[in-house]
Design a protein around this motif. Structure first.
Motif, short mmCIF file in Angstrom:
data_model
loop_
_atom_site.label_atom_id
_atom_site.label_comp_id
_atom_site.label_asym_id
_atom_site.label_seq_id
_atom_site.Cartn_x
_atom_site.Cartn_y
_atom_site.Cartn_z
N LEU A 284 -1.70 -3.51 8.00
CA LEU A 284 -0.84 -2.56 7.30
C LEU A 284 -1.63 -1.71 6.30
O LEU A 284 -1.33 -0.53 6.11
N PRO B 297 7.15 3.99 0.17
CA PRO B 297 8.07 2.99 -0.41
C PRO B 297 8.24 1.76 0.48
O PRO B 297 8.20 0.62 -0.01
N ALA B 298 8.40 1.99 1.79
CA ALA B 298 8.56 0.83 2.68
C ALA B 298 7.27 0.03 2.76
O ALA B 298 7.28 -1.20 2.75
N ARG B 299 6.14 0.71 2.80
CA ARG B 299 4.87 0.02 2.93
C ARG B 299 4.61 -0.88 1.72
O ARG B 299 4.14 -2.02 1.85
N LYS C 7 6.77 -2.35 -0.14
CA LYS C 7 7.63 -3.53 -0.05
C LYS C 7 7.14 -4.49 1.03
O LYS C 7 7.19 -5.72 0.85
N GLN C 8 6.69 -3.94 2.15
CA GLN C 8 6.16 -4.81 3.21
C GLN C 8 4.96 -5.59 2.71
O GLN C 8 4.86 -6.80 2.90
N ALA D 110 5.95 -8.21 0.17
CA ALA D 110 6.58 -9.38 0.81
C ALA D 110 5.52 -10.27 1.47
O ALA D 110 5.53 -11.50 1.31
N LEU D 111 4.57 -9.66 2.18
CA LEU D 111 3.53 -10.47 2.85
C LEU D 111 2.68 -11.19 1.81
O LEU D 111 2.31 -12.35 1.98
N SER E 163 3.56 -12.15 -1.17
CA SER E 163 4.23 -13.28 -1.81
C SER E 163 4.48 -14.41 -0.82
O SER E 163 4.43 -15.58 -1.20
#
Lengths: 508, 508
Positions: free
Chosen positions: B37, B51-53, B55-56, B59-60, B62
């Motif tokens: 990513l 913005p989506a990247r 968050k992705q 998430a990964l 964490s």
């Protein structure tokens, strides 16, 4: 965690709701990360990358599965089952609960067995197709049917297994409605196609014959995307062996492919993928990662791609607009008229056996053949060994042509090697839904055809955004269609469209 | 879970060891998915995707952090602390334990605060640099220093905070060794550079002046990668604003960038990234996702890129081989000799203030300035407001030039806005290590220079694979160097190389 009653204005959701939403955002972020890896795998990854990519994807998939099914998710859903929720919150919980229950019902080891069997079946299918050897593929197909029946049995042991599998792709559309529509398509289209075959009208199909370099086709595909209004700041166009769309409301990418002899196919395919992308890009940004920010199921997604491909890309208005751009890329076609282009993109093939090359009408009969066969296989009403003959008989009966080999017949599609039984119908359902939505848009937008011919796609894009995209998964499928069109989901608009368009084209 | 004593042949590891390894493979698969990513973000992603990247990726990150620090990982490590392990198993547990302990020591909320502060500092830095306004950046730099001191305090409250931060990048190389080497570089190179400035030798620096279209430079970069033996079936070359390498032993990609006036820079940068990629591609495949299949730390990684960039790409032998390819892409340079090319890629700049444009010698003084300043900042021995003046004084003292603006001075690098204190030294350490490794390779390979001039890079690639790549993180840094070269890690080989090469070039 205590359940708090929330007032019905949506401003004060129970704590459990907020906690569930946070969790959903996290597992969906992981899921969408996997989507990026999938795109990369098909578009960018060097071939050596496969072993690592498989492990990365399987790790992300099991992380997502664990979050979706763990005790905390189950507890939150249990707590919310009698909570006082707004309509919007109820929709969110309904969607998450459905995903949770299905994921929870199926043991991880079965999912893994299916995935392994699919890898083997895929390899066997590729070889069997190349060798035209159905018998080599038959045991793999049988295994996939068995495994998917076992899967259905975990989800709902007392229900029709095909219905359960269909719900994997269409969780909120009844199989009865789907079967009615497919039957109606078969009954109506078989005689229409017969009549077209008997028609004396010769369409201008050879205007676009020749060789069209793929570089110019790629530039043309970009022209087409610019024309319909693709937002390149939130997307990309690339090439892949199978065209697809991947992404979300912030970044949604399309791919296409080129055939040197058929530039019209690339235009159509690119506009098709644009329709998928436009749906994702129109989902509400503030709800990304929750059901309110996710697209409805496969038929609705296909309705968006087919609407742009068929109702825009196969219209006279579009070719009035786009033919000059086409001629600029391919000056050899300088003499073509709008009518030539319209006829070329709408010709009904007499002898095509291949689904992915089918026209707008025969396409549905390709689907009906697959649907009837896979349904009977899963229900146990058809033996694997009889598939080739039944396939060929149905092609003869519905399409008037008989495959001479299984490679051109029942071995042509990848889907069954993946065990994707119940997937094919969504293609036809989406096309039918596209016609219904387009008819509603036409009746509400002042001179839609004129605005397309003028290159003004704002009215159509806005209508779709307002009536379909912005709702995410808030409404179930029929409700979404009813709100957008005022009618329940049906094939009426599609059949009226066929009647009018092909009646005129072929003097029926 | 019971601890089972395992015989020392490595064939029968305790259950806890196998369980830990399985977990590590999973969190490393998640980590490497995040790497894909990250690559996509810098190379392919449309700008709207941010913005989506974010968050992705968060998430990964964490998910990975949770797996690395959860009770099960802690219990397995505790159980293995007195288990009977093979050397290889001990190395694996040592590496995982180190990662676990650091991740466990730092509260997630602090990591999040640092990440937020970095985003703000990055934006402030970009603006401050554009406006040449250090004062606007100062509060952000101060905040990063505070946060990173807080971070160090969580990891080891009783130790030098700069040492603790350095270990983030070099967990198994002592800060004392690093400081000694950097001091030695400063003491030795300052007079060498002075002598070069006083030398009467004029190098052939204007042979490659002109305009060199980036398309041809890209083709040339591919030529260079083909020449040194990059495996395009396991990699790609793309363009990004900052060149980097990303990937693993199955798929490791490089990027480069082009300056129309400087095609030699693109060749050097591409070969540099090749060195990084070659390391990752040479890691053992069967150990992917475990410490035995992961590269050692930053200095070792940089040793691989610098070895190829400096000891191969800046050698006469390489230009004997590669100059014809260069001339084919750029026929205007037809008159250039190998000696011209050799001098052009090895010129020592008199007035360059910019680290990323520095030559092989002055580069280290750029690093020493940063190292001394960041160390003093973190240790509390230097006030933020004094950074610009101290920076400029040190440039004058070590390099004989004084920046006229902070934009060209202490605002030029991105690192401090990210709070990456302790990172800069690894660049110099890597270059020094490169010289030591190359000298050992030269002494063991029969006519290495001749094989390079002949385009046969197998001996060098194999030597590096055998002595560095295949070990993954099995050995700590000094042990790895000692096994490869027979000596402890030191600057001796580098200083001898400088002496010989630049003595000859500049008649010193």
């Amino acid at each position: 965690m205590a359940t708090e009653a929330a007032p019905d204005d949506g401003s004060d959701a129970p704590d459990a709701y907020d906690a569930l939403l946070e969790r959903a955002k996290r597992w969906n972020a992981v899921g969408s990360a996997a989507g990026v890896l999938g795109w990369d795998q098909q578009v960018m990854m060097p071939e050596g990358g496969t072993p690592a990519r498989s492990k990365q994807l399987s790790a992300l998939s099991s992380v997502r599965h664990d979050m979706l099914t763990d005790d905390e998710t189950a507890d939150l859903l249990a707590e919310l089952s009698d909570a006082d929720l707004t309509d919007e919150e109820s929709a969110v919980v309904r969607e998450i609960r459905r995903d949770h229950e299905r994921a929870d019902a199926v043991p991880g080891e079965l999912v893994e067995r299916i995935s392994e069997a699919s890898s083997e079946a895929l390899a066997a299918w590729e070889e069997a197709r190349a060798e035209d050897d159905f018998e080599a593929f038959a045991p793999h197909l049988e295994r996939q049917v068995e495994l998917k029946r076992e899967y259905a049995d975990h989800v709902a042991p007392d229900r029709d297994p095909y219905e359960v599998l269909f719900e994997e792709y269409e969780p909120c559309l009844s199989i009865e409605r789907a079967e009615e529509i497919l039957e109606e398509l078969r009954e109506t289209l078989v005689p229409v196609i017969d009549a077209i075959r008997e028609s004396d009208r010769d369409l201008a199909v050879d205007t676009f014959e020749g060789t069209f370099p793929t570089d110019d086709q790629e530039a043309l595909a970009r022209d087409a995307l610019e024309t319909v209004g693709y937002d390149f700041d939130r997307g990309r166009l690339d090439v892949s062996s199978h065209p697809f769309t991947s992404g979300n409301q912030f970044d949604c990418r399309v791919t296409t492919r080129f055939d040197e002899s058929d530039p019209l196919a690339a235009v159509g395919s690119t506009i098709h993928e644009f329709g998928h992308a436009q749906y994702n890009l129109g989902l509400p940004r503030e709800h990304w990662g929750t059901p309110l920010g996710e697209s409805r199921d496969l038929s609705v997604h296909e309705s968006q791609s087919r609407l742009w491909e068929n109702h825009v890309g196969r219209s006279r208005a579009f070719w009035e607009l786009f033919l000059p751009a086409f001629k600029e890329r391919f000056p050899d076609t300088a003499d073509a008229t709008v009518e030539d282009a319209y006829e070329a993109v709408n010709q009904v093939y007499e002898d095509n056996l291949v689904r992915v090359e089918a026209d707008e009408l025969t396409y549905h009969l390709h689907i009906v053949v697959r649907f009837e066969i896979e349904r009977d296989l899963v229900r146990g009403d058809l033996a694997i060994e009889d598939v080739p003959e039944v396939w060929n008989d149905k092609y003869e009966e519905y399409l008037g042509i008989r495959p001479e080999s299984d490679a051109e017949g029942c071995l042509q599609d990848i889907h069954w090697s993946h065990g994707n039984f119940g997937y094919f119908p969504t293609y036809s359902l989406g096309s039918v839904m596209a016609a219904q939505l387009y008819a509603a848009a036409e009746s509400e937008i002042d001179d839609l055809e004129g605005s397309i011919a003028d290159g003004d796609f704002d009215p159509l894009r806005e209508w779709l955004g307002e009536n379909v995209h912005r709702h995410g998964s808030r409404y179930e499928t029929n409700e979404l269609v009813r709100r957008a069109t005022g009618e329940d989901f049906s094939a009426d608009a599609f059949l009226a469209y066929v009647d009018e368009k092909y009646g005129e084209l072929y003097d029926l």
